[in-house]
Each structure stands twice: as C-alpha cells, then as structure tokens.
Design a protein around this motif. Structure first.
Motif, PDB file in Angstrom:
ATOM      1  N   THR A 198      -0.563  -0.308   8.051  1.00 36.75           N
ATOM      2  CA  THR A 198      -0.538   1.137   7.807  1.00 36.75           C
ATOM      3  C   THR A 198      -0.490   1.850   9.151  1.00 36.75           C
ATOM      4  OG1 THR A 198      -2.929   1.570   7.888  1.00 36.75           O
ATOM      5  CG2 THR A 198      -2.031   0.799   5.774  1.00 36.75           C
ATOM      6  N   PRO A 199      -0.101   3.118   9.160  1.00 39.34           N
ATOM      7  CA  PRO A 199      -0.092   3.872  10.428  1.00 39.34           C
ATOM      8  C   PRO A 199      -1.481   4.078  11.015  1.00 39.34           C
ATOM      9  CG  PRO A 199       1.196   4.992   8.726  1.00 39.34           C
ATOM     10  CD  PRO A 199       0.429   3.913   8.041  1.00 39.34           C
ATOM     11  N   TYR A 200      -2.525   3.829  10.230  1.00 36.24           N
ATOM     12  CA  TYR A 200      -3.878   4.144  10.651  1.00 36.24           C
ATOM     13  C   TYR A 200      -4.570   2.988  11.354  1.00 36.24           C
ATOM     14  CZ  TYR A 200      -2.686   7.529   7.079  1.00 36.24           C
ATOM     15  OH  TYR A 200      -2.023   8.468   6.328  1.00 36.24           O
ATOM     16  N   VAL A 201      -4.176   1.757  11.055  1.00 36.50           N
ATOM     17  CA  VAL A 201      -4.787   0.576  11.677  1.00 36.50           C
ATOM     18  C   VAL A 201      -3.645  -0.318  12.162  1.00 36.50           C
ATOM     19  CG1 VAL A 201      -6.319  -1.398  11.381  1.00 36.50           C
ATOM     20  CG2 VAL A 201      -6.814   0.741  10.186  1.00 36.50           C
ATOM     21  N   ARG A 202      -3.233  -0.083  13.404  1.00 38.46           N
ATOM     22  CA  ARG A 202      -2.078  -0.810  13.958  1.00 38.46           C
ATOM     23  C   ARG A 202      -2.476  -2.059  14.736  1.00 38.46           C
ATOM     24  NH1 ARG A 202       2.541   1.925  13.305  1.00 38.46           N
ATOM     25  NH2 ARG A 202       2.468   4.177  12.897  1.00 38.46           N
ATOM     26  N   ASP A 203      -3.729  -2.108  15.231  1.00 42.97           N
ATOM     27  CA  ASP A 203      -4.135  -3.249  16.053  1.00 42.97           C
ATOM     28  C   ASP A 203      -5.635  -3.465  15.886  1.00 42.97           C
ATOM     29  OD1 ASP A 203      -5.398  -1.274  17.670  1.00 42.97           O
ATOM     30  OD2 ASP A 203      -3.604  -1.076  18.914  1.00 42.97           O
ATOM     31  N   ALA A 204      -6.159  -4.477  16.601  1.00 41.58           N
ATOM     32  CA  ALA A 204      -7.572  -4.837  16.465  1.00 41.58           C
ATOM     33  C   ALA A 204      -8.486  -3.698  16.903  1.00 41.58           C
ATOM     34  CB  ALA A 204      -7.866  -6.100  17.279  1.00 41.58           C
ATOM     35  N   GLY A 205      -8.063  -2.929  17.912  1.00 42.75           N
ATOM     36  CA  GLY A 205      -8.873  -1.798  18.348  1.00 42.75           C
ATOM     37  C   GLY A 205      -9.000  -0.743  17.269  1.00 42.75           C
ATOM     38  N   ASP A 206      -7.897  -0.471  16.563  1.00 44.93           N
ATOM     39  CA  ASP A 206      -7.954   0.483  15.453  1.00 44.93           C
ATOM     40  C   ASP A 206      -8.893  -0.011  14.362  1.00 44.93           C
ATOM     41  OD1 ASP A 206      -6.195   2.265  16.607  1.00 44.93           O
ATOM     42  OD2 ASP A 206      -4.442   1.571  15.476  1.00 44.93           O
ATOM     43  N   LEU A 207      -8.881  -1.319  14.111  1.00 38.55           N
ATOM     44  CA  LEU A 207      -9.753  -1.862  13.065  1.00 38.55           C
ATOM     45  C   LEU A 207     -11.219  -1.725  13.460  1.00 38.55           C
ATOM     46  CD1 LEU A 207      -9.881  -3.222  10.315  1.00 38.55           C
ATOM     47  CD2 LEU A 207      -9.770  -5.445  11.473  1.00 38.55           C
ATOM     48  N   ARG A 208     -11.549  -1.941  14.731  1.00 37.92           N
ATOM     49  CA  ARG A 208     -12.931  -1.741  15.183  1.00 37.92           C
ATOM     50  C   ARG A 208     -13.332  -0.279  14.999  1.00 37.92           C
ATOM     51  NH1 ARG A 208     -11.223  -5.305  19.289  1.00 37.92           N
ATOM     52  NH2 ARG A 208     -10.763  -3.546  20.675  1.00 37.92           N
ATOM     53  N   ARG A 209     -12.422   0.619  15.335  1.00 34.36           N
ATOM     54  CA  ARG A 209     -12.739   2.044  15.158  1.00 34.36           C
ATOM     55  C   ARG A 209     -12.878   2.402  13.683  1.00 34.36           C
ATOM     56  NH1 ARG A 209      -9.732   2.053  19.946  1.00 34.36           N
ATOM     57  NH2 ARG A 209      -7.709   1.962  18.879  1.00 34.36           N
ATOM     58  N   PHE A 210     -12.103   1.754  12.830  1.00 34.89           N
ATOM     59  CA  PHE A 210     -12.218   1.956  11.386  1.00 34.89           C
ATOM     60  C   PHE A 210     -13.638   1.650  10.923  1.00 34.89           C
ATOM     61  CE2 PHE A 210     -12.129   0.052   7.136  1.00 34.89           C
ATOM     62  CZ  PHE A 210     -11.359   0.920   6.387  1.00 34.89           C
ATOM     63  N   TRP A 211     -14.187   0.528  11.364  1.00 41.87           N
ATOM     64  CA  TRP A 211     -15.534   0.158  10.919  1.00 41.87           C
ATOM     65  C   TRP A 211     -16.613   0.996  11.607  1.00 41.87           C
ATOM     66  CZ3 TRP A 211     -16.065  -1.701   6.505  1.00 41.87           C
ATOM     67  CH2 TRP A 211     -15.118  -2.569   5.962  1.00 41.87           C
ATOM     68  N   THR A 212     -16.374   1.395  12.846  1.00 42.69           N
ATOM     69  CA  THR A 212     -17.317   2.313  13.497  1.00 42.69           C
ATOM     70  C   THR A 212     -17.373   3.641  12.752  1.00 42.69           C
ATOM     71  OG1 THR A 212     -16.921   1.279  15.661  1.00 42.69           O
ATOM     72  CG2 THR A 212     -17.838   3.512  15.656  1.00 42.69           C
ATOM     73  N   SER A 236     -12.019   7.649   0.153  1.00 45.33           N
ATOM     74  CA  SER A 236     -10.889   6.807  -0.219  1.00 45.33           C
ATOM     75  C   SER A 236     -10.167   6.283   1.016  1.00 45.33           C
ATOM     76  CB  SER A 236      -9.910   7.589  -1.092  1.00 45.33           C
ATOM     77  OG  SER A 236      -8.886   6.751  -1.594  1.00 45.33           O
ATOM     78  N   PHE A 237      -9.564   5.086   0.873  1.00 45.32           N
ATOM     79  CA  PHE A 237      -8.632   4.562   1.874  1.00 45.32           C
ATOM     80  C   PHE A 237      -7.743   3.521   1.202  1.00 45.32           C
ATOM     81  CE2 PHE A 237     -12.158   1.540   2.235  1.00 45.32           C
ATOM     82  CZ  PHE A 237     -11.526   0.310   2.407  1.00 45.32           C
ATOM     83  N   HIS A 238      -6.692   3.087   1.920  1.00 44.93           N
ATOM     84  CA  HIS A 238      -5.743   2.107   1.403  1.00 44.93           C
ATOM     85  C   HIS A 238      -6.138   0.701   1.864  1.00 44.93           C
ATOM     86  CE1 HIS A 238      -3.529   5.925   1.546  1.00 44.93           C
ATOM     87  NE2 HIS A 238      -2.874   5.475   0.489  1.00 44.93           N
ATOM     88  N   SER A 239      -6.107  -0.265   0.976  1.00 48.55           N
ATOM     89  CA  SER A 239      -6.534  -1.623   1.315  1.00 48.55           C
ATOM     90  C   SER A 239      -5.748  -2.246   2.468  1.00 48.55           C
ATOM     91  CB  SER A 239      -6.460  -2.525   0.078  1.00 48.55           C
ATOM     92  OG  SER A 239      -5.128  -2.679  -0.373  1.00 48.55           O
ATOM     93  N   PRO A 240      -4.431  -1.994   2.638  1.00 53.87           N
ATOM     94  CA  PRO A 240      -3.751  -2.610   3.780  1.00 53.87           C
ATOM     95  C   PRO A 240      -4.305  -2.183   5.137  1.00 53.87           C
ATOM     96  CG  PRO A 240      -2.138  -2.005   2.127  1.00 53.87           C
ATOM     97  CD  PRO A 240      -3.438  -1.395   1.698  1.00 53.87           C
ATOM     98  N   SER A 241      -5.084  -1.092   5.189  1.00 55.27           N
ATOM     99  CA  SER A 241      -5.711  -0.701   6.451  1.00 55.27           C
ATOM    100  C   SER A 241      -6.779  -1.693   6.896  1.00 55.27           C
ATOM    101  CB  SER A 241      -6.323   0.703   6.336  1.00 55.27           C
ATOM    102  OG  SER A 241      -5.328   1.700   6.325  1.00 55.27           O
ATOM    103  N   LEU A 242      -7.171  -2.612   6.035  1.00 55.03           N
ATOM    104  CA  LEU A 242      -8.171  -3.606   6.402  1.00 55.03           C
ATOM    105  C   LEU A 242      -7.598  -4.714   7.285  1.00 55.03           C
ATOM    106  CD1 LEU A 242      -9.967  -3.944   2.953  1.00 55.03           C
ATOM    107  CD2 LEU A 242     -10.857  -2.821   5.011  1.00 55.03           C
ATOM    108  N   MET A 243      -6.284  -4.767   7.426  1.00 55.47           N
ATOM    109  CA  MET A 243      -5.627  -5.776   8.247  1.00 55.47           C
ATOM    110  C   MET A 243      -4.651  -5.056   9.184  1.00 55.47           C
ATOM    111  SD  MET A 243      -3.539  -9.194   6.995  1.00 55.47           S
ATOM    112  CE  MET A 243      -5.024  -9.946   6.304  1.00 55.47           C
ATOM    113  N   PRO A 244      -4.780  -5.247  10.483  1.00 61.45           N
ATOM    114  CA  PRO A 244      -3.928  -4.509  11.425  1.00 61.45           C
ATOM    115  C   PRO A 244      -2.441  -4.724  11.172  1.00 61.45           C
ATOM    116  CG  PRO A 244      -5.743  -5.547  12.593  1.00 61.45           C
ATOM    117  CD  PRO A 244      -5.785  -6.077  11.187  1.00 61.45           C
ATOM    118  N   GLY A 245      -1.691  -3.636  11.355  1.00 57.88           N
ATOM    119  CA  GLY A 245      -0.245  -3.706  11.311  1.00 57.88           C
ATOM    120  C   GLY A 245       0.409  -3.281  10.024  1.00 57.88           C
TER     121      GLY A 245
END
Length: 332
Positions: free
Chosen positions: A291-305, A280-289
């Motif tokens: 959720t606390p988990y995906v704050r920037d583009a680097g976090d989003l790359r790590r999310f997909w990795t 499970s995850f929250h849909s707003p994590s798909l766009m940086p800024g």
C-alpha cells in the motif's frame, strides 16, 4: 457523473442511545483484502493474497490488549485456502469477527464492465449486487464456518438498494458510511450529511450503522461540514487551513494520518460525546510494499508506533475495546 447514493442525516430517533454501562468504546476494522496496484485501473486478475500471512502476528499484538478485531474479508481472500486457514486462526480468540467487504471487480458473477463507476457496488443493478453479495457470503461461510454479520462496501460504495440487500441476507451491521467524505466526483456515494454517531438504518431500521469515525479539529471545527468542501475546491486551501490550526478533517486510521492529529481527534470526539469510535486500516499495510502507506520496514515500525500511541491515549481516557456482540447488545 452524478453520485449514486446520498444518504440523508439520520433522524434523531434513529440515533443509538448507548446505556451508561457501555461507557465509551472503540472498534477496530481491518479491510482484509487482496494486494493490488493502487495506481492502476481496476482488473479482475493480477492480485495476490500474500499479505494475509502477516495477520496472525498483528492479531497477537491486538489480542495482548484484549482487542477483538473486525476483519472485513473480500472474495479473493475468502476463496484462498491458505488465507481461509489464517482467518480461522484469528477468529479463535472469541472476541474477533469475520465480516464481509465487497470488491465488485474481483467478485463473481462478472456481468458488469470494469469501470470506476462500477467499482462502487451500489451502482450495479440490484440483482447483480445481490448475486455478488451471495457469492461473497458463501465464500466466507465456506472459509470460516459461519455467515458474516457485518458488512462494508469496498470503496465505501453503498447504493440505493444495498441496505435492503444486506437486511435480506441476515446482516446486522453496516460499516460502509464515511462521514465528511464524498466520492461523487467518481460517481460514488456522498456521505457529507452523515455524522459519527451510530444509528439505525435499512428496512424497519433493522440494521445498525457504524460510521468510520472522522472528526473535524481546529478553531473552526464547529463549522467543519460546511467549510471543508469549499476549501477543497480551492488549490491548497484545505492544507493551509490544517497547518494554521483552523480546520482539519481527521479519520481514525494510521494510513496517511499522523498520530498527533489522530490523538487530538480522539480527545475531540470523546469530548463531544461520541460513544463508539471506529478505527480502520487495510490488511496489506501489514506487509511492506503493498500500500502507499507502508512501503518499507521503517514505515511498518512507524505503523506500530502509531498504534501504541493511540492505544495508550485510549487507555488513559478510559475508552475500552468493544466486541461485536457487546455492541449489538448495548445498541438493543
């Protein structure tokens, strides 16, 4: 403040006996919700739904691996015409499913006071919880042309009347229970008696419960449910137990959980005979800024990795994705 709901461990006869042909499978749940400030008090306004625009690209990544996604949609998303168009688009793959997620603080009718206690829908009076379920279900039906069959309470907030209300409205699956977690300190439910195996629940055992998979790893994992709560009450004890390899509570989510820990949890779960793993995850994590988990583009790359590492392991272990219809057919 007392917990509103402490479901007991399911009886042995309530546990689902999956047929051999089902194998070991996994399901992917996305809490498809509005964006809001996670650190602020609950509000009825001040939220957005812009992150829904990231769903189609994410959906294509999952579809490339033939994964059907369960999008658990809340009222602000379902009631937004642009978001509804996106939901219809992702539903067209034939394997994905639009379910319901109730955030009571943004779902009419607004007859309750805003509070942490009332953010758990199961704490509301039964008629009000039912009225909010009706509004949410109708908004989803208007958005995608079909009534939802699967439900998750926002903040995992089931209550003593919730399963009866879901059954009366035609739901087939609940995915609200979070093993090894308790929200009793905020007046919410306590799920520490619940395990990771799917089970039948609700009136006449007519509902299928799919718990959000949470695995204890480490040398003391066999005593995890007994040890973890006392460790949490001691400053820094739970973190120390995790670092020492003694005990770690691992939910199957990319949000705040390192991929190495999740991969160990997957191996443990499969080894212990859990036949359906629920991510499970929250849909707003798909766009940086958002959720606390995906704050920037680097976090989003790590999310997909993170997901690539998890899916590669699942492939090697022979754990295949399951659609809602496949789950219902196998469970019957």
């Amino acid at each position: 403040m007392p917990s509103a709901f402490r479901p007991p461990a399911p009886a042995a006869q309530a546990l689902v006996r999956w047929p051999e042909a089902f194998g070991t499978r996994f399901a992917l749940f996305v809490d498809t919700e509005e964006e809001f400030d996670w650190t602020a008090p609950f509000r009825r306004d001040g939220h957005g739904t812009t992150a829904v625009a990231a769903l189609p690209q994410a959906h294509r990544r999952f579809a490339e691996r033939e994964i059907g996604v369960f999008y658990l949609v809340d009222y602000p998303v379902a009631a937004n015409p642009a978001a509804a168009a996106v939901l219809r688009e992702v539903l067209a793959d034939g394997r994905s499913e639009i379910g319901a997620q109730l955030h009571p603080w943004v779902t009419p009718p607004f007859d309750e006071q805003l509070s942490t206690f009332n953010s758990f829908a199961g704490n509301l009076p039964e008629p009000l919880e039912g009225a909010k379920l009706d509004q949410l279900g109708q908004a989803i039906k208007d958005a995608v042309g079909q009534a939802p069959r699967i439900y998750r309470a926002g903040r995992y907030g089931l209550g003593p009347h919730s399963l009866k209300l879901l059954y009366a409205r035609g739901y087939r699956i609940d995915a609200s229970m979070r093993p090894a977690f308790s929200y009793a300190g905020e007046g919410g439910p306590d799920y520490r008696a619940i395990g990771n195996h799917a089970f039948r629940t609700g009136p006449d055992d007519a509902l299928l419960e799919l718990p959000f998979t949470t695995v204890f790893t480490g040398w003391a994992r066999a005593a995890g449910s007994r040890l973890h709560a006392p460790l949490q009450r001691l400053p820094k004890a739970a973190g120390a137990a995790s670092r020492l390899g003694l005990l770690n509570r691992v939910a199957l989510t990319p949000e705040g959980v390192p991929v190495d820990e999740v991969r160990e949890a997957i191996r443990t779960a499969v080894g212990e005979g859990i036949r359906l793993l629920n991510f499970s995850f929250h849909s707003p994590s798909l766009m940086p800024g958002h959720t606390p988990y995906v704050r920037d583009a680097g976090d989003l790359r790590r999310f997909w990795t993170w997901w690539e590492g998890v899916f590669d392991l699942l492939d090697r272990l022979g754990v295949r994705p399951a659609s809602l219809d496949e789950i219902l057919a196998a469970a019957s």
